[in-house]
Design an enzyme around this catalytic site. Sequence first.
Site, PDB file in Angstrom:
ATOM      1  N   ASN A  95       4.066   0.769  -2.226  1.00 27.93           N
ATOM      2  CA  ASN A  95       3.995   0.783  -3.675  1.00 27.93           C
ATOM      3  C   ASN A  95       4.940   1.793  -4.295  1.00 27.93           C
ATOM      4  O   ASN A  95       5.485   1.566  -5.357  1.00 27.93           O
ATOM      5  CB  ASN A  95       2.589   1.173  -4.151  1.00 27.93           C
ATOM      6  CG  ASN A  95       1.589   0.075  -3.909  1.00 27.93           C
ATOM      7  OD1 ASN A  95       1.948  -1.083  -3.807  1.00 27.93           O
ATOM      8  ND2 ASN A  95       0.340   0.462  -3.794  1.00 27.93           N
ATOM      9  N   HIS A 125       0.834  -1.201   0.000  1.00 26.68           N
ATOM     10  CA  HIS A 125       0.000   0.000   0.000  1.00 26.68           C
ATOM     11  C   HIS A 125       0.869   1.251   0.000  1.00 26.68           C
ATOM     12  O   HIS A 125       1.883   1.305   0.699  1.00 26.68           O
ATOM     13  CB  HIS A 125      -0.902   0.001   1.243  1.00 26.68           C
ATOM     14  CG  HIS A 125      -1.596   1.313   1.474  1.00 26.68           C
ATOM     15  ND1 HIS A 125      -1.261   2.163   2.509  1.00 26.68           N
ATOM     16  CD2 HIS A 125      -2.595   1.928   0.790  1.00 26.68           C
ATOM     17  CE1 HIS A 125      -2.037   3.232   2.468  1.00 26.68           C
ATOM     18  NE2 HIS A 125      -2.845   3.119   1.437  1.00 26.68           N
ATOM     19  N   SER A 126       0.493   2.250  -0.773  1.00 28.72           N
ATOM     20  CA  SER A 126       1.122   3.567  -0.778  1.00 28.72           C
ATOM     21  C   SER A 126       2.629   3.432  -0.923  1.00 28.72           C
ATOM     22  O   SER A 126       3.102   2.961  -1.953  1.00 28.72           O
ATOM     23  CB  SER A 126       0.735   4.313   0.500  1.00 28.72           C
ATOM     24  OG  SER A 126       1.273   5.608   0.502  1.00 28.72           O
ATOM     25  N   MET A 127       3.423   3.820   0.132  1.00 26.53           N
ATOM     26  CA  MET A 127       4.876   3.699   0.000  1.00 26.53           C
ATOM     27  C   MET A 127       5.271   2.253  -0.230  1.00 26.53           C
ATOM     28  O   MET A 127       6.291   1.970  -0.840  1.00 26.53           O
ATOM     29  CB  MET A 127       5.606   4.228   1.236  1.00 26.53           C
ATOM     30  CG  MET A 127       7.121   4.177   1.108  1.00 26.53           C
ATOM     31  SD  MET A 127       7.983   4.608   2.612  1.00 26.53           S
ATOM     32  CE  MET A 127       7.683   3.133   3.589  1.00 26.53           C
TER      33      MET A 127
END
Length: 208
Positions: A105, A101-103
């Site tokens: 990613n 998720h997010s970072m």
Amino acid sequence: LGMFSELKFPVPWGHVAAKAWGPLEGHPVLCLHGWLDNANTFDKLIPLLPRDCYYVAMDFSGHGLSSHRPAGSPYHFLDYVTDVRRVAAALQWRRFTLMGHSMGNAQLFFLSYCFISPQFCFLYPEMVDKLILLENLGFLLAPEDTEAWLKSERMVIDRLLSLEAKQQIPKARSPEAALQRLLEANRHLTAEGGAILLQRGATETPAG
């Protein structure tokens, strides 16, 4: 899946913390949290997911309950990819699902967005059976950079972890033996030059 257990994986600067849900024999899923988050990111999501999986959500170094890197050390995104490899090795997972998720990613790499989860898949495709991306911005890498990036970055990670695995307690040697070892490893050195270097490059033990 509401109950979880706390995990710790030793690293050279301390430990990487994680929390786990589900049966140990379940299908392994490694969960990577977002920017400035921690493993608790997945507290509300994991109970809604299939119960036949073993979910491990790690705190990246410097996040959550994981140790901070030494003062003055940068937090480079490739280091986070290396942390993922460390945790997978500690769990003895040869193949697993990766959920980021997010970072977990995203990072800015050259002029395009890359992501920790896709980077790991790109570097170690034989280890990932499925990739799940939450709030994904995309994975871009110039085609002409792909082969060189893959070869160089995987080599860096593999060599680092190999060196860490071989670390041993330093051996105590007599001054003469230490000089001989130094000269054998550096054929260009003279005995006088080696002795000069050892004055500052060796540490005297209580036994001498």
